[in-house]
Design a protein around this motif. Structure first.
Motif, PDB file in Angstrom:
ATOM      1  N   PHE A 126       4.127 -43.758  26.860  1.00  0.00           N
ATOM      2  CA  PHE A 126       2.881 -44.330  27.375  1.00  0.00           C
ATOM      3  C   PHE A 126       2.546 -43.722  28.741  1.00  0.00           C
ATOM      4  O   PHE A 126       1.389 -43.473  29.057  1.00  0.00           O
ATOM      5  CB  PHE A 126       2.995 -45.857  27.461  1.00  0.00           C
ATOM      6  CG  PHE A 126       2.920 -46.534  26.116  1.00  0.00           C
ATOM      7  CD1 PHE A 126       1.761 -46.471  25.352  1.00  0.00           C
ATOM      8  CD2 PHE A 126       3.996 -47.231  25.606  1.00  0.00           C
ATOM      9  CE1 PHE A 126       1.669 -47.097  24.110  1.00  0.00           C
ATOM     10  CE2 PHE A 126       3.926 -47.855  24.363  1.00  0.00           C
ATOM     11  CZ  PHE A 126       2.762 -47.791  23.615  1.00  0.00           C
TER      12      PHE A 126
ATOM     13  N   MET B 263      -3.868 -47.790  23.343  1.00  0.00           N
ATOM     14  CA  MET B 263      -2.570 -48.279  23.806  1.00  0.00           C
ATOM     15  C   MET B 263      -2.258 -49.662  23.221  1.00  0.00           C
ATOM     16  O   MET B 263      -3.051 -50.596  23.389  1.00  0.00           O
ATOM     17  CB  MET B 263      -2.647 -48.376  25.333  1.00  0.00           C
ATOM     18  CG  MET B 263      -1.371 -48.723  26.047  1.00  0.00           C
ATOM     19  SD  MET B 263      -1.696 -48.878  27.850  1.00  0.00           S
ATOM     20  CE  MET B 263      -1.229 -47.255  28.447  1.00  0.00           C
TER      21      MET B 263
ATOM     22  N   ASN C 146       2.956 -51.833  29.762  1.00  0.00           N
ATOM     23  CA  ASN C 146       1.635 -51.218  29.595  1.00  0.00           C
ATOM     24  C   ASN C 146       0.588 -51.886  30.480  1.00  0.00           C
ATOM     25  O   ASN C 146      -0.297 -51.207  31.022  1.00  0.00           O
ATOM     26  CB  ASN C 146       1.218 -51.234  28.124  1.00  0.00           C
ATOM     27  CG  ASN C 146       1.997 -50.205  27.317  1.00  0.00           C
ATOM     28  OD1 ASN C 146       2.770 -49.438  27.897  1.00  0.00           O
ATOM     29  ND2 ASN C 146       1.801 -50.188  26.015  1.00  0.00           N
TER      30      ASN C 146
END
Lengths: 275, 275
Positions: B35, B52, B65
């Motif tokens: 990520f 995402m 995240n």
């Protein structure tokens, strides 16, 4: 009397450290491959308790562990906070340029990612358990491979620490809970914290109303987490931790919440481990 | 105009599926190893957007995240829900008794653990990415190894599906967000949802007070998650998603929250993808 504690991972792991510190060294440990296996060990009475990581400051709550406690009707009877320090370790007589690969748990690799930006020659490899890598390095006499693990792991498996506390966030706290088979006994005197789960209809203000009740009953919310209930899209579940000075205040709030929520369950009431 | 989308994983992954479905197939994909790498691709303008994963019904929020979006001042401009179906797949002409190992992402293995209890001869091995395993099986012509991945992965890498939808929870929804570099432009007309982060002093009732304001401003809370701020133990951060009918109601709540919280930030305002 020694407790038998089920942990995920092996001796030298952070779960082992917490078991020692919480029970003042008087523990026998059952090493399990997964959190599910710790629950099996508890339910078939091989273990008296589980020590289980439940949240940390980087990854947040470990929701699958909440689900295990909830689904198996286990009881949280204590909590412990460990300041997790990740050290880089390998067989003696090696230095960082000798290290080609570092194997560790994905969470440990994530927490140390910034450190390794300075060492692009080192390949990061995901592994199941921090201490297990340390053990493998010792057993296989692996040259060029390092582990990220605890002081206890370095000591247990005779590895040399190359760099201490390589995680980005230096104060890296993980919360563990102590979990038993369900029992009705509670020593109300020492109890000042509880973990509850409740469900609400999804309508505006429903959560605010519940939090107002908690506040009116002199309860502090120290943690809140919503979780959609997939099977019933218009309901939400909440995991909430509360602290209180008087157990009777918690009982009062609980009685009101039984009327206000569609479902409420006390996962455990225990002694707050924070000052 | 085609968008260039950075995804974690490779073509055939669930992130790829979401990219295709959200942008109606008009996308070029940049395959990233992590990520963090998707964020780098966005910031150096190789990519226009990131798709995402942000939460799912089993593991809860993917807090790292949230931290990436927050720390890099990115902007959430959309969301998408995918009903993730995990299929067991291998090279053609094999059946389940031929399979000795299943490699997949730890989350996929967790979600399918119950299925594999009936097949104790199969060893479960953690891997980085569901689709990447499918690719490796095809490239290396690996007999006896299966992947747990999507229909798109089976199609992309010519694998045969041995068993469909092997995850325990059949309706297995994952929420993805569409993330851009920060921009002031917002089409207020189509916007009815927002993600905010705020910090509160840790005192009794402070969260209830904020939620009362949100409710008074006609905002619905669809998600809430507390996160301790380790460096300042007496403050808490909250990630909250709200839905609303009128953007001006959200603006009003925001103005009040700026006075009531020690810090507030809008991570993004966008169109609710749920009915």
């Amino acid at each position: 009397m020694h407790k038998t504690v089920a942990i995920q991972g092996i001796k030298g792991s952070f779960h082992h450290i917490v078991s020692q510190q919480y029970f003042k060294n008087e523990v026998d440990v059952i090493e399990c491959l997964s959190f599910q296996d710790t629950v099996s060990a508890l339910l078939n009475e091989q273990a008296d308790v589980i020590v289980m990581a439940i949240e940390n400051s980087i990854a947040g709550s470990i929701i699958p562990n909440y689900a295990l406690i909830d689904a198996n009707n286990l009881q949280v009877v204590g909590e412990y906070y460990l300041d997790v320090q990740h050290h880089l370790m390998a067989l003696p007589n090696q230095s960082i340029p000798d290290i080609m690969e570092v194997h560790s748990h994905p969470m440990a690799l994530l927490q140390c990612a910034v450190f390794f930006k300075d060492y692009p020659h080192i390949k990061l490899v995901e592994a199941k358990d921090t201490a297990d890598v340390a053990k493998h390095i010792q057993v296989n006499k692996s040259i060029g491979i390092a582990a990220i693990a605890s002081d206890l792991a370095a000591e247990t498996f005779s590895l040399n620490i190359l760099n201490r506390s390589i995680q980005t966030i230096k104060h890296n706290e993980t919360r563990f809970v102590i979990v038993q088979r369900y029992s009705v006994e509670i020593n109300k005197e020492s109890i000042n914290k509880a973990s509850i789960k409740f469900e609400l209809e999804h309508k505006r203000g429903s959560l605010a109303t519940v939090l107002n009740v908690l506040s009116d009953c002199k309860l502090n919310v120290t943690k809140i987490q919503s979780l959609p209930i997939i099977e019933t899209p218009w309901k939400y579940a909440f995991f909430v931790d509360v602290t209180f000075a008087e157990y009777k205040d918690f009982e009062k709030a609980n009685t009101i919440l039984e009327l206000m929520t569609t479902h409420i369950k006390v996962l455990g009431a225990y002694k707050n481990a924070k000052k």
